[in-house]
Design an enzyme around this catalytic site. Structure first.
Site, mmCIF file in Angstrom:
data_model
loop_
_atom_site.group_PDB
_atom_site.id
_atom_site.type_symbol
_atom_site.label_atom_id
_atom_site.label_comp_id
_atom_site.label_asym_id
_atom_site.label_seq_id
_atom_site.Cartn_x
_atom_site.Cartn_y
_atom_site.Cartn_z
ATOM 1 N N GLN A 94 0.993 -11.835 10.092
ATOM 2 C CA GLN A 94 1.446 -10.637 9.392
ATOM 3 C C GLN A 94 0.580 -9.414 9.705
ATOM 4 O OE1 GLN A 94 -0.034 -9.278 5.909
ATOM 5 N NE2 GLN A 94 1.712 -9.802 4.620
ATOM 6 N N GLN A 106 0.829 -1.206 0.000
ATOM 7 C CA GLN A 106 0.000 0.000 0.000
ATOM 8 C C GLN A 106 0.859 1.251 0.000
ATOM 9 O OE1 GLN A 106 -3.323 -0.725 2.442
ATOM 10 N NE2 GLN A 106 -4.183 1.307 2.280
ATOM 11 N N SER A 142 3.912 -6.494 2.757
ATOM 12 C CA SER A 142 2.593 -6.433 3.386
ATOM 13 C C SER A 142 1.553 -7.065 2.459
ATOM 14 C CB SER A 142 2.257 -4.991 3.775
ATOM 15 O OG SER A 142 1.098 -4.939 4.575
ATOM 16 N N LEU A 143 0.593 -6.288 1.935
ATOM 17 C CA LEU A 143 -0.410 -6.896 1.048
ATOM 18 C C LEU A 143 0.244 -7.544 -0.161
ATOM 19 C CD1 LEU A 143 -1.440 -5.535 -1.925
ATOM 20 C CD2 LEU A 143 -1.728 -3.594 -0.404
ATOM 21 N N HIS A 176 0.011 -3.314 11.160
ATOM 22 C CA HIS A 176 1.137 -4.114 11.657
ATOM 23 C C HIS A 176 1.499 -3.793 13.104
ATOM 24 C CE1 HIS A 176 1.623 -5.830 7.726
ATOM 25 N NE2 HIS A 176 1.662 -4.630 7.193
ATOM 26 N N ARG A 209 -9.458 -8.030 3.935
ATOM 27 C CA ARG A 209 -8.325 -7.570 4.752
ATOM 28 C C ARG A 209 -8.373 -6.060 4.938
ATOM 29 N NH1 ARG A 209 -2.801 -6.097 3.781
ATOM 30 N NH2 ARG A 209 -1.292 -7.056 5.224
#
Length: 314
Positions: A253, A10, A94-95, A204, A119
Site C-alpha cells: 500500500q 490524511q 490509506s492510513l 503512493h 509510517r
C-alpha cells in the site's frame, strides 16, 4: 441493511477533532490516553489545541486520525452496544486501513499508533522535501483513463503514477515534481482541472519504496490476527482476512494505488453494502460514497449526537 465501517485518511484532520468525544465519554479519553502513552507524546493535546502546522505533519496526522476513529468505534461499542462486528466489512482510505484493522481487532491500539507514527516518519524520510509532488485531477471529465494518460505523459520526465482513484471526477497523481507538472499540463489538455496538493511527500508511488522497506520490517515484528470483520484492502479492492496477506498488502500500500472507487463499488455491489458509516474526523469519505454508490446511505460519525442517532437507527 448491510453496513460497512469506513475510516478516513490524511487530509481530514482539523484542530479540535476528538475534543467533543473526550468531553462526553470516558471511553474516548481512555483511547486518547492509551495512544499518548504508546507514543510518549501529548498527541491529544495537539489534536485539541494545535498548532495546526504541527498537527498537519504526517507523523502526527496519521496517528491522530486513527485516534479519533478508534474513539468513535470504542464509544459505539462500550456506550451504545454497537461493535464493529455488526458490520459486514471494514475499509480505510490509506492510513485509514490501519484504523480499520485496529477497530476490527487485528492490531492492538498501541501497536497501531506506533506503526502510524513510523509510517509518517518513513514517508517523510523517503523523499527530500521539494523533490516530489501530488496533484488532484478533478471535474466531470476526470476518470481513471484520463488520469492514466496524464501520468504516462508525466512519466516521460520522471516518476508519475495514479496514486488515489477516489471517485469519478477525483483522481490523484503522484511522483517527481517535474513529472507531475507535465502530467498536470496533459490533464488540462484532456479537459480536467488540476490542483497541486500541499503535501510533504509524494505518497503512493514508487518513490516511497524506502518507506515500504521500513514498514515491512516493522510489520514483521508486529502481531496481526484475523480481523473480526473482513477488510476490503486498498491495493486489491477485495476482502482479506488472512494476517499474512494483510501484512503484505500494508507494505504494498505504501507504493501502490489506493483503489477507493473500486473498493466502494465492490462493497456496494458484490459486498451488498447499503449503508456506509464513516468513523472518525470529517465527512470526506461520506461524500465519495454518495458519488460512487448513490443508492446507498452514507453516515459520518463525528459528534456524540451522531453516535447516539446512529445507534438508535439500528
Amino acid at each position: 441493511m448491510s453496513i460497512a465501517f469506513i475510516f478516513p485518511g490524511q487530509g481530514s484532520q482539523t484542530v479540535g477533532m476528538g475534543a467533543e468525544l473526550a468531553q462526553a465519554f470516558a471511553t474516548a479519553r481512555e483511547v486518547f490516553q492509551e495512544i499518548d502513552d504508546a507514543l510518549g507524546q501529548k498527541l491529544f493535546k495537539l489534536m485539541a489545541e494545535g498548532p495546526e502546522g504541527d498537527l498537519t505533519l504526517t507523523e502526527n496526522a496519521q496517528p491522530a486520525l486513527m485516534a479519533v476513529s478508534l474513539a468513535v468505534t470504542r464509544v459505539l461499542e462500550k456506550e451504545f452496544g454497537v461493535g464493529v462486528d455488526k458490520a459486514a466489512f471494514v475499509a480505510g482510505h490509506s492510513l485509514g486501513e490501519y484504523s480499520a484493522l485496529a477497530a476490527a481487532g487485528a492490531i492492538t491500539l498501541a501497536d497501531t499508533a506506533r506503526l502510524l507514527k513510523l509510517r509518517g516518519l518513513a514517508m517523510q524520510r523517503a523523499v527530500a522535501v521539494g523533490e516530489g509532488a501530488m496533484a488532484s485531477l478533478i471535474g466531470p471529465r476526470t476518470d481513471l483513463a484520463l488520469a492514466e494518460a496524464a501520468a504516462v505523459a508525466g512519466s516521460e520526465v520522471g516518476v508519475c503514477v495514479v496514486a488515489n482513484d477516489n471517485n469519478h471526477g477525483n483522481v490523484v497523481i503522484s511522483g517527481t515534481k517535474a513529472a507531475v507538472d507535465k502530467a498536470i499540463e496533459k490533464a488540462k489538455e484532456l479537459g480536467a482541472r488540476a490542483i497541486p496538493l500541499n503535501v510533504s511527500a509524494p505518497f503512493h508511488c514508487p518513490l516511497m519504496q524506502a518507506a515500504a522497506d521500513e514498514m515491512e520490517e516493522a510489520l514483521a515484528r508486529t502481531t496481526i490476527i484475523a480481523p473480526r470483520t473482513p477488510l476490503v484492502a486498498n491495493v486489491t479492492a477485495a476482502p482479506v482476512h488472512d494476517p499474512d496477506v494483510i501484512r503484505r498488502l500494508l507494505v504494498e500500500q505504501i507504493t501502490g494505488r489506493v483503489r477507493w472507487r473500486e473498493s466502494m463499488t465492490w462493497l456496494a455491489g458484490e459486498g451488498g453494502v447499503t449503508r456506509f458509516v464513516e468513523a472518525g474526523a470529517g465527512k470526506v469519505l461520506s461524500g465519495m460514497a454518495k458519488r460512487i454508490a448513490p443508492d446507498s446511505e452514507a453516515v459520518p460519525l463525528n459528534s456524540p449526537a451522531d453516535l447516539e442517532a446512529f445507534a438508535k437507527s439500528l
